[in-house]
Scaffold this motif. Structure first.
Motif, PDB file in Angstrom:
ATOM      1  N   LYS A 111       0.783 -39.887 -28.179  1.00  5.29           N
ATOM      2  CA  LYS A 111       1.475 -38.493 -28.283  1.00  5.29           C
ATOM      3  C   LYS A 111       1.803 -38.470 -26.988  1.00  5.29           C
ATOM      4  O   LYS A 111       2.787 -36.796 -26.667  1.00  5.29           O
ATOM      5  CB  LYS A 111       1.014 -37.737 -28.793  1.00  5.29           C
ATOM      6  N   TYR A 112       1.704 -38.428 -25.812  1.00  2.00           N
ATOM      7  CA  TYR A 112       1.676 -37.988 -24.806  1.00  2.00           C
ATOM      8  C   TYR A 112       2.565 -38.239 -23.716  1.00  2.00           C
ATOM      9  O   TYR A 112       2.989 -39.006 -23.420  1.00  2.00           O
ATOM     10  CB  TYR A 112       0.072 -38.118 -23.886  1.00  2.00           C
ATOM     11  N   ASN A 113       2.938 -36.706 -22.390  1.00  2.00           N
ATOM     12  CA  ASN A 113       3.992 -37.347 -21.950  1.00  2.00           C
ATOM     13  C   ASN A 113       4.263 -36.020 -20.968  1.00  2.00           C
ATOM     14  O   ASN A 113       3.920 -34.952 -21.124  1.00  2.00           O
ATOM     15  CB  ASN A 113       5.467 -37.834 -22.147  1.00  2.00           C
ATOM     16  N   TYR A 114       3.784 -37.028 -20.102  1.00  2.00           N
ATOM     17  CA  TYR A 114       3.770 -36.040 -18.428  1.00  2.00           C
ATOM     18  C   TYR A 114       4.725 -35.154 -18.103  1.00  2.00           C
ATOM     19  O   TYR A 114       4.609 -33.976 -17.928  1.00  2.00           O
ATOM     20  CB  TYR A 114       3.182 -37.110 -17.394  1.00  2.00           C
ATOM     21  N   ASP A 115       6.156 -36.043 -18.241  1.00  2.00           N
ATOM     22  CA  ASP A 115       6.854 -34.669 -18.023  1.00  2.00           C
ATOM     23  C   ASP A 115       7.845 -34.208 -19.019  1.00  2.00           C
ATOM     24  O   ASP A 115       8.085 -32.422 -18.304  1.00  2.00           O
ATOM     25  CB  ASP A 115       8.303 -35.564 -17.921  1.00  2.00           C
ATOM     26  N   ASP A 116       7.311 -33.936 -20.005  1.00  2.00           N
ATOM     27  CA  ASP A 116       7.210 -33.530 -21.340  1.00  2.00           C
ATOM     28  C   ASP A 116       5.969 -32.171 -20.825  1.00  2.00           C
ATOM     29  O   ASP A 116       6.741 -30.994 -21.310  1.00  2.00           O
ATOM     30  CB  ASP A 116       7.446 -33.980 -22.696  1.00  2.00           C
ATOM     31  N   LEU A 117       5.165 -32.277 -20.726  1.00  2.00           N
ATOM     32  CA  LEU A 117       4.019 -31.272 -20.572  1.00  2.00           C
ATOM     33  C   LEU A 117       5.201 -30.499 -19.153  1.00  2.00           C
ATOM     34  O   LEU A 117       4.018 -29.029 -19.684  1.00  2.00           O
ATOM     35  CB  LEU A 117       2.916 -32.119 -20.979  1.00  2.00           C
ATOM     36  N   VAL A 118       5.270 -30.624 -18.509  1.00  2.00           N
ATOM     37  CA  VAL A 118       5.489 -29.569 -17.112  1.00  2.00           C
ATOM     38  C   VAL A 118       7.274 -28.989 -17.303  1.00  2.00           C
ATOM     39  O   VAL A 118       7.455 -28.065 -16.630  1.00  2.00           O
ATOM     40  CB  VAL A 118       5.167 -30.547 -16.075  1.00  2.00           C
ATOM     41  N   ASP A 119       7.630 -29.521 -18.287  1.00  2.00           N
ATOM     42  CA  ASP A 119       8.803 -29.319 -18.352  1.00  2.00           C
ATOM     43  C   ASP A 119       9.209 -27.640 -19.062  1.00  2.00           C
ATOM     44  O   ASP A 119       9.367 -27.720 -19.978  1.00  2.00           O
ATOM     45  CB  ASP A 119      10.003 -30.574 -19.278  1.00  2.00           C
ATOM     46  N   SER A 120       8.717 -26.708 -18.792  1.00  2.00           N
ATOM     47  CA  SER A 120       9.237 -25.654 -18.614  1.00  2.00           C
ATOM     48  C   SER A 120       9.792 -24.596 -17.334  1.00  2.00           C
ATOM     49  O   SER A 120       9.168 -24.812 -16.396  1.00  2.00           O
ATOM     50  CB  SER A 120       7.830 -24.651 -18.750  1.00  2.00           C
ATOM     51  N   LEU A 121      10.897 -24.056 -18.003  1.00  2.00           N
ATOM     52  CA  LEU A 121      11.311 -22.659 -16.900  1.00  2.00           C
ATOM     53  C   LEU A 121      10.469 -21.849 -16.567  1.00  2.00           C
ATOM     54  O   LEU A 121      10.111 -20.910 -16.037  1.00  2.00           O
ATOM     55  CB  LEU A 121      12.874 -22.577 -17.624  1.00  2.00           C
ATOM     56  N   THR A 122      10.044 -21.063 -18.036  1.00  2.00           N
ATOM     57  CA  THR A 122       9.343 -19.761 -17.794  1.00  2.00           C
ATOM     58  C   THR A 122       7.757 -20.010 -18.517  1.00  2.00           C
ATOM     59  O   THR A 122       6.848 -19.338 -17.452  1.00  2.00           O
ATOM     60  CB  THR A 122       9.052 -18.876 -19.143  1.00  2.00           C
ATOM     61  N   GLU A 123       6.820 -21.186 -17.955  1.00  2.00           N
ATOM     62  CA  GLU A 123       5.481 -21.525 -18.144  1.00  2.00           C
ATOM     63  C   GLU A 123       4.887 -22.314 -16.804  1.00  2.00           C
ATOM     64  O   GLU A 123       5.719 -23.173 -16.855  1.00  2.00           O
ATOM     65  CB  GLU A 123       5.244 -21.650 -19.357  1.00  2.00           C
ATOM     66  N   GLU A 124       3.549 -22.336 -16.440  1.00  2.00           N
ATOM     67  CA  GLU A 124       3.104 -23.609 -15.628  1.00  2.00           C
ATOM     68  C   GLU A 124       3.401 -24.964 -16.891  1.00  2.00           C
ATOM     69  O   GLU A 124       3.370 -26.145 -16.015  1.00  2.00           O
ATOM     70  CB  GLU A 124       1.261 -23.267 -15.789  1.00  2.00           C
ATOM     71  N   ILE A 125       2.690 -24.588 -18.134  1.00  2.00           N
ATOM     72  CA  ILE A 125       3.040 -26.081 -18.750  1.00  2.00           C
ATOM     73  C   ILE A 125       4.087 -25.403 -19.744  1.00  2.00           C
ATOM     74  O   ILE A 125       4.308 -24.717 -20.324  1.00  2.00           O
ATOM     75  CB  ILE A 125       1.256 -27.162 -19.251  1.00  2.00           C
ATOM     76  N   ASN A 126       4.321 -26.327 -19.945  1.00  2.00           N
ATOM     77  CA  ASN A 126       5.042 -26.775 -21.698  1.00  2.00           C
ATOM     78  C   ASN A 126       3.758 -25.887 -22.751  1.00  2.00           C
ATOM     79  O   ASN A 126       3.272 -27.604 -23.639  1.00  2.00           O
ATOM     80  CB  ASN A 126       5.929 -27.986 -21.753  1.00  2.00           C
ATOM     81  N   SER A 127       4.511 -24.640 -23.076  1.00  2.00           N
ATOM     82  CA  SER A 127       3.059 -24.806 -24.271  1.00  2.00           C
ATOM     83  C   SER A 127       3.710 -25.505 -26.191  1.00  2.00           C
ATOM     84  O   SER A 127       2.411 -25.411 -26.142  1.00  2.00           O
ATOM     85  CB  SER A 127       2.572 -23.190 -24.328  1.00  2.00           C
ATOM     86  N   GLU A 128       4.465 -25.751 -25.531  1.00  2.00           N
ATOM     87  CA  GLU A 128       4.773 -26.107 -27.284  1.00  2.00           C
ATOM     88  C   GLU A 128       4.755 -27.812 -27.107  1.00  2.00           C
ATOM     89  O   GLU A 128       4.255 -28.114 -28.276  1.00  2.00           O
ATOM     90  CB  GLU A 128       5.837 -26.028 -27.715  1.00  2.00           C
ATOM     91  N   HIS A 129       5.142 -28.088 -25.772  1.00  2.00           N
ATOM     92  CA  HIS A 129       4.597 -29.410 -26.005  1.00  2.00           C
ATOM     93  C   HIS A 129       3.040 -29.501 -26.445  1.00  2.00           C
ATOM     94  O   HIS A 129       2.067 -30.992 -26.974  1.00  2.00           O
ATOM     95  CB  HIS A 129       5.355 -30.685 -24.294  1.00  2.00           C
ATOM     96  N   TRP A 130       2.329 -28.971 -25.317  1.00  2.00           N
ATOM     97  CA  TRP A 130       1.161 -28.655 -25.415  1.00  2.00           C
ATOM     98  C   TRP A 130       0.532 -28.496 -27.435  1.00  2.00           C
ATOM     99  O   TRP A 130      -0.292 -29.161 -27.211  1.00  2.00           O
ATOM    100  CB  TRP A 130       0.443 -27.512 -24.582  1.00  2.00           C
ATOM    101  N   LYS A 131       0.866 -27.660 -27.722  1.00  2.00           N
ATOM    102  CA  LYS A 131       0.351 -27.938 -29.102  1.00  2.00           C
ATOM    103  C   LYS A 131       0.812 -28.761 -30.002  1.00  2.00           C
ATOM    104  O   LYS A 131       0.713 -29.029 -31.125  1.00  2.00           O
ATOM    105  CB  LYS A 131       1.327 -26.748 -29.268  1.00  2.00           C
ATOM    106  N   GLN A 132       2.105 -29.865 -29.523  1.00  2.00           N
ATOM    107  CA  GLN A 132       2.293 -31.133 -30.668  1.00  2.00           C
ATOM    108  C   GLN A 132       1.258 -32.018 -29.810  1.00  2.00           C
ATOM    109  O   GLN A 132       0.582 -32.098 -31.134  1.00  2.00           O
ATOM    110  CB  GLN A 132       3.864 -30.795 -29.957  1.00  2.00           C
ATOM    111  N   ILE A 133       1.694 -32.071 -29.128  1.00  2.00           N
ATOM    112  CA  ILE A 133      -0.062 -33.281 -28.533  1.00  2.00           C
ATOM    113  C   ILE A 133      -1.129 -33.290 -29.220  1.00  2.00           C
ATOM    114  O   ILE A 133      -2.151 -34.568 -29.439  1.00  2.00           O
ATOM    115  CB  ILE A 133       0.542 -34.378 -27.526  1.00  2.00           C
ATOM    116  N   THR A 134      -1.905 -31.526 -28.622  1.00  2.00           N
ATOM    117  CA  THR A 134      -2.989 -31.522 -29.435  1.00  2.00           C
ATOM    118  C   THR A 134      -3.329 -31.246 -31.280  1.00  2.00           C
ATOM    119  O   THR A 134      -4.402 -30.448 -31.204  1.00  2.00           O
ATOM    120  CB  THR A 134      -3.336 -29.876 -28.370  1.00  2.00           C
TER     121      THR A 134
END
Length: 166
Positions: A111-134
């Motif tokens: 389920k993992y993709n690095y680019d999606d994890l770090v793709d966020s304009l407002t956060e250090e990590i993309n929390s929505e993607h983290w929620k999906q993959i975990t």
């Protein structure tokens, strides 16, 4: 949502006695691409020789003796220290590492993709993607640590070669 995330040096929760991979978040993309071609009974050796043949210590493996892991336990190391039989050492290129329980490695990277994890304009990590993959993964089965940064008081400042000391 799995909130087992450290953005400023906070501890993450792990299960005592379970084995975890400690790996740079970007390296998981490479592992994802090649894992289907690796022998499972010698997975660690296959990862090192076939996926990361030119990277010294592409991952560490730890078995926690406490239920919380402190970022202070990540220490700078010299490559000359690297003993071949120990897996406490790892290389880091992105300032972002994952602790993944061994049993969750393959299901997680599918389920993992690095680019999606770090793709966020407002956060250090993309929390929505983290929620999906975990989703469906227990909180203590996976943790994410972002380097607290240079001059933070932590040795884990970003890219480099590190050792897990406890």
């Amino acid at each position: 949502m799995n909130n087992n995330i450290s953005l400023k040096g906070e501890d993450i929760k792990l299960d005592i006695g379970s084995q975890y991979y400690v790996i740079d978040a970007l390296y998981l993309n490479e592992l994802k691409e090649g894992i289907d071609n690796l022998q499972r009974d010698i997975l660690d050796e296959e990862i090192e020789s076939k996926i990361f043949p030119y990277t010294e210590a592409p991952f560490a493996k730890v078995i926690p003796s406490k239920d919380s892991f402190q970022v202070r336990s990540i220490k700078k190391a010299d490559r000359e220290e690297l003993p071949s039989e120990e897996r406490y050492y790892f290389s880091c290129d992105t300032e972002l590492i994952l602790f993944i329980k061994e049993s969750q490695l393959e299901p997680f990277i599918k389920k993992y993709n690095y680019d999606d994890l770090v793709d966020s304009l407002t956060e250090e990590i993309n929390s929505e993607h983290w929620k999906q993959i975990t989703e469906g993964i227990l909180q203590n089965d996976i943790g994410l640590i972002l380097s607290p940064g240079i001059d933070s008081g932590f040795e884990f400042e970003g890219s480099g070669f590190y050792k897990i000391t406890s």
